[in-house]
Design a protein around this motif. Structure first.
Motif, PDB file in Angstrom:
ATOM      1  N   PHE A 389       8.739  -1.364  -5.708  1.00 54.26           N
ATOM      2  CA  PHE A 389       8.054  -0.846  -4.521  1.00 54.26           C
ATOM      3  C   PHE A 389       6.596  -1.287  -4.548  1.00 54.26           C
ATOM      4  O   PHE A 389       5.873  -1.001  -5.508  1.00 54.26           O
ATOM      5  N   PRO A 390       6.138  -1.999  -3.502  1.00 55.19           N
ATOM      6  CA  PRO A 390       4.779  -2.568  -3.519  1.00 55.19           C
ATOM      7  C   PRO A 390       3.720  -1.616  -2.960  1.00 55.19           C
ATOM      8  O   PRO A 390       3.964  -0.862  -2.020  1.00 55.19           O
ATOM      9  N   THR A 391       2.533  -1.702  -3.574  1.00 55.76           N
ATOM     10  CA  THR A 391       1.326  -1.046  -3.075  1.00 55.76           C
ATOM     11  C   THR A 391       0.201  -2.070  -3.116  1.00 55.76           C
ATOM     12  O   THR A 391      -0.017  -2.720  -4.144  1.00 55.76           O
ATOM     13  N   ILE A 437       1.263   0.610   1.581  1.00 55.30           N
ATOM     14  CA  ILE A 437       2.480   0.696   0.783  1.00 55.30           C
ATOM     15  C   ILE A 437       3.661   0.124   1.566  1.00 55.30           C
ATOM     16  O   ILE A 437       3.661   0.087   2.798  1.00 55.30           O
ATOM     17  N   GLY A 438       4.665  -0.349   0.833  1.00 58.57           N
ATOM     18  CA  GLY A 438       5.924  -0.769   1.449  1.00 58.57           C
ATOM     19  C   GLY A 438       5.922  -2.132   2.081  1.00 58.57           C
ATOM     20  O   GLY A 438       6.823  -2.422   2.882  1.00 58.57           O
ATOM     21  N   GLY A 443      11.948  -0.764   7.076  1.00 62.86           N
ATOM     22  CA  GLY A 443      11.494   0.536   7.531  1.00 62.86           C
ATOM     23  C   GLY A 443       9.989   0.707   7.498  1.00 62.86           C
ATOM     24  O   GLY A 443       9.466   1.690   8.033  1.00 62.86           O
ATOM     25  N   PHE A 444       9.249  -0.247   6.841  1.00 65.48           N
ATOM     26  CA  PHE A 444       7.792  -0.210   6.798  1.00 65.48           C
ATOM     27  C   PHE A 444       7.240  -1.354   7.644  1.00 65.48           C
ATOM     28  O   PHE A 444       7.923  -2.363   7.849  1.00 65.48           O
ATOM     29  N   PRO A 445       6.005  -1.229   8.142  1.00 62.43           N
ATOM     30  CA  PRO A 445       5.386  -2.353   8.865  1.00 62.43           C
ATOM     31  C   PRO A 445       5.353  -3.598   7.984  1.00 62.43           C
ATOM     32  O   PRO A 445       5.326  -3.500   6.750  1.00 62.43           O
ATOM     33  N   GLU A 450      -0.506   1.867   6.044  1.00 60.01           N
ATOM     34  CA  GLU A 450      -1.800   2.272   5.499  1.00 60.01           C
ATOM     35  C   GLU A 450      -1.775   3.761   5.173  1.00 60.01           C
ATOM     36  O   GLU A 450      -1.551   4.595   6.043  1.00 60.01           O
ATOM     37  N   VAL A 451      -2.017   4.082   3.894  1.00 57.33           N
ATOM     38  CA  VAL A 451      -2.029   5.482   3.468  1.00 57.33           C
ATOM     39  C   VAL A 451      -3.436   5.950   3.100  1.00 57.33           C
ATOM     40  O   VAL A 451      -3.647   7.140   2.872  1.00 57.33           O
ATOM     41  N   SER A 452      -4.390   5.029   3.040  1.00 53.63           N
ATOM     42  CA  SER A 452      -5.764   5.412   2.741  1.00 53.63           C
ATOM     43  C   SER A 452      -6.710   4.363   3.311  1.00 53.63           C
ATOM     44  O   SER A 452      -6.510   3.161   3.098  1.00 53.63           O
TER      45      SER A 452
END
Length: 737
Positions: A389-391, A437-438, A443-445, A450-452
């Motif tokens: 899982f990428p961040t 993330i993702g 299911g992710f862009p 963007e989480v932060s």
């Protein structure tokens, strides 16, 4: 009495005895040069923009020339802590945590600035890419305590000045040295300086250095983490006439290490998967590491008819880190949070300019006026992959530092001098970027969610300065007292999260003495620091991201002593420091040491189980800080060395030397756990035997002679530790021409 206390007591007694004996000796008639032998040469320092006798400068300074660096086995910045009281340099991965008297850098966040300013040929150095080996240096000066007047950028803990050798109009000389040792350690260094006519001179220097990895990786990729391949070159060009001097230098360094070599810290999440071998690695991802640095400087001096000097120092630097790392440092299965890889890139460009107007030193009132400008452009890219899982962490920051300063020195009488200095500093930082993330996950862009938001801005203006009263009792004794204020800029984590500047007030007194008719020099300093707004990385449970916060204040007090002496062929030197520091407690925080790595997400709603990266329950990891010592600050540290020159004949000498250094225990994290947060004390012994004949020399050397096993580094935000190098034995040959 414990083994450690006996060693410290012995070192303290040795230094204190030398100082007290020297002080008593003033009442006895000095011996003649014929009976006493050689005396110490005068040490000239330039930290105050003038060439001054070390013993006449009212600052606690350790100054080492090229021969002393070699004698003390100092080959890179981190080695200076074995030769300098109160200095602690801890390997923290991408940066080195450089601290003096418990003040400096305790975060490797790109939003943090260094509290101990390091300079190469007058240029302030960003905290990244400072692992380079020393070569063709003229000397090193370590200034302890805040430098809030003359130092170009920020400095709460102190400053380190590295000065390379410069061309000389009337000198044609050079040298070549080559060495080989255990672990296939090799080195080759050469330099030459030549005049080019009556007004021009050129100096060229270069080196290569390397060794095999001290570690054995039993993972599937057979990584060579810790293997060193390093090279560098420097060109200097000097123009000089009766009133104008121009000195240009360009240097390039390239260092490759095969990746960071570390193991999980005991008591942390992946500690059960640590290899059994002391120097064992067990990575399940490929690793690599490269650091490059381009440093260019131009120093101009114009001397006017009234002997006032106009000085300009211009610089441009470009530093880059590329690394691929196994963050968990083990082969733990992905189902338990293992297989965490970091692809790390950081680039920092810096433009700087300093102007000085310097009056003649001989006047009863002399002064320095100056202005400073520094622009930093920082680009960081961290691509983390945790179990597939990428961040992506992508901050980009820009900083501008400007300053105006002045210092005046006035002789109140033949014995008393008053020094007053002040500095106005303006700091501005802006940034963009975010945490995503993702990326590439259905299911992710496409570019990730963007989480932060890491965007933000911060600016501040601060006044610092210093007031000294110096008493020259006689030609050989200087007493001084002063109060000085230093500061380290604040900044931002995001638009909604800022942190304030760190500040420190230092109250200090000292005594410098030259004794025994020039055979012994001593320095003693006592200090009390009032330290405010300590900056530290704290995990924000609302976002799941760490950010810098001002968590507490501190008081720091201590005593330092240094001595060096020479009688005939016998030469000795030593230093010891005692630092009593206390960070106040009572701050709530998330203890990140036992946390699993990777993107965990924000705090889960009540009753919802942890489901990274969507959310995580941080409540079992919540704690409150207790009072404890400043991070990376040993209570006791010291060093002592001795050598003797045996004259075999008119052309040949044999010089054995032995060095001992002690670094006390330090804490790297505010949890103060004796298992996971403490770096144990250690001793290092180095030795060398040098045969000199005319301009040739051969040397047998050993570092870490007792093969001490110790932890050399531990980042505050990491769960991994770096082990110190094992014993190395080798030979070197050199020739001067």
């Amino acid at each position: 009495m414990t083994k450690v206390h006996r060693k410290v007591a012995g070192l303290t007694l040795a230094t204190a005895t030398a100082i007290s004996t020297a002080a008593f000796a003033q009442t006895t008639p000095p011996e003649t040069d014929e009976k006493a032998g050689f005396v110490l040469e005068e040490i000239v320092v330039t930290a105050q923009r003038r060439s001054e006798n070390l013993q006449k400068v009212a600052i606690a300074i350790t100054a080492l020339d090229a021969s002393q660096l070699e004698a003390k086995a100092v080959v890179q910045l981190a080695d200076l802590q074995t030769a300098t009281p109160s200095l602690s340099i801890t390997n923290a991965g991408q940066t080195q945590s450089v601290n003096i008297r418990g003040i400096g850098l305790a975060s490797n966040s790109p939003n943090a600035t260094a509290g101990v300013a390091t300079y190469v040929d007058g240029l302030f150095q960003p905290p990244i890419v400072q692992f380079n080996s020393f070569y063709d240096l003229a000397g090193v000066e370590v200034l302890r305590g805040p430098q809030g007047t003359l130092v170009g950028s920020n400095s709460t803990g102190g400053a380190i000045f590295l000065t390379s050798r410069s061309p000389k109009i009337d000198d044609q000389s050079g040298y070549v040295t080559a060495g080989y040792g255990t672990d296939n350690t090799y080195s080759l260094e050469a330099a030459t300086g030549v005049p080019v006519g009556d007004t021009l001179a050129l100096r060229v220097a270069g080196f290569v250095r390397g060794h095999d990895s001290y570690y054995k990786d039993d993972g599937p990729f057979n990584n060579k983490a810790g293997k060193l391949e390093e090279r560098g070159a420097r060109i200097g060009l000097l123009f000089e006439n009766e009133s104008v001097e121009a000195l240009a230098k360009v240097q390039y360094n390239d260092m490759r290490t095969g990746g960071y070599a570390y193991q999980p810290i005991p008591g942390t999440y992946f500690a059960p998967y640590t290899p059994r071998d002391y120097f064992g690695l067990s990575y399940d991802t490929p690793t690599m590491h490269r650091e490059e640095a381009l440093i260019t400087s131009l120093e101009l001096r114009k001397t006017f008819a009234n002997d006032i000097v106009l000085r300009s120092v211009s610089g441009y630097q470009d530093k880059t880190i590329n690394s691929l790392d196994d963050i968990d440092g083990t082969r733990a299965p992905a189902s338990l949070g293992g297989q965490v890889a970091w692809d790390y890139y950081a680039n920092e460009k810096q433009y700087s300019e300093e102007l000085n107007l310097i009056s003649p030193e001989e006047e009863r009132f002399n002064w320095i006026l100056g202005g400073y400008f520094q622009r930093n452009v920082i680009d960081v890219r961290i691509l983390e992959n945790s179990g597939g899982f990428p961040t992506d962490i992508l901050p980009q920051n820009k900083r501008t530092t400007t300053g105006l300063f002045m210092q005046g020195n006035y002789d109140l009488s033949n014995q008393f001098e008053l020094q007053l200095g002040g500095r106005y500093s303006h700091y501005k930082a802006t940034g963009t970027g975010g945490v995503f993330i993702g990326r590439g996950i259905p299911g992710f862009p496409p570019t990730g969610l963007e989480v932060s938001d890491l965007s933000g801005a911060h600016k501040e203006s601060v006044y610092t300065g210093k007031a000294n009263l110096n008493f020259n009792m006689d030609e050989d004794n200087l007493f001084y007292v002063f109060a000085a204020r230093g500061y380290k800029p604040g900044g931002f984590n995001s638009m909604d999260s800022r942190f304030r500047a760190e500040t420190v007030w230092d109250y200090e007194m000292g005594w410098k003495s030259t004794l025994f008719d020039g055979h012994v020099r001593t320095q003693v300093a006592a200090f009390y620091n009032d330290y405010s707004n300590f900056q530290f990385d704290i995990l924000d449970t609302a976002s799941g991201q760490a950010g810098i916060r001002n968590i507490t204040n501190a008081t720091i007090k201590g005593l330092e002593a240094q001595v060096e002496g020479q009688y005939g062929g016998f030469r000795f030197d030593g230093g010891v420091s005692y630092v009593d520091s206390r960070l106040n407690g009572g701050v709530p925080y998330v203890n990140t040491r036992p946390l699993p790595p990777g993107t965990l997400g924000p705090q889960c709603p009540a009753g919802t189980p942890s489901a990274p990266p969507l959310c995580f329950n941080y409540m079992p990891f919540m704690a409150v800080t207790k009072a404890g010592p400043s991070l990376y600050s040993p209570t006791w540290s010291g060093n002592i060395g001795a050598q003797y020159t045996f004259s075999i004949n008119d052309q040949t000498t044999l010089v054995p030397r032995l060095n001992y250094s002690y670094v006390g225990k330090r804490y790297s994290y505010i949890g103060y756990s004796p298992i996971s947060d403490r770096l144990a004390a250690y001793d290092l012994i180095s030795a060398r035997l040098t045969l000199n004949r005319d301009n040739w020399r051969a040397e047998l050397y050993a570092t870490n002679l007792t093969d001490e096993r110790y932890v050399a580094g531990m980042a505050s935000a990491s769960t991994n530790q770096f082990l110190g190098a094992p014993r190395e034995i080798g030979v070197r040959f050199g020739v001067d021409f």
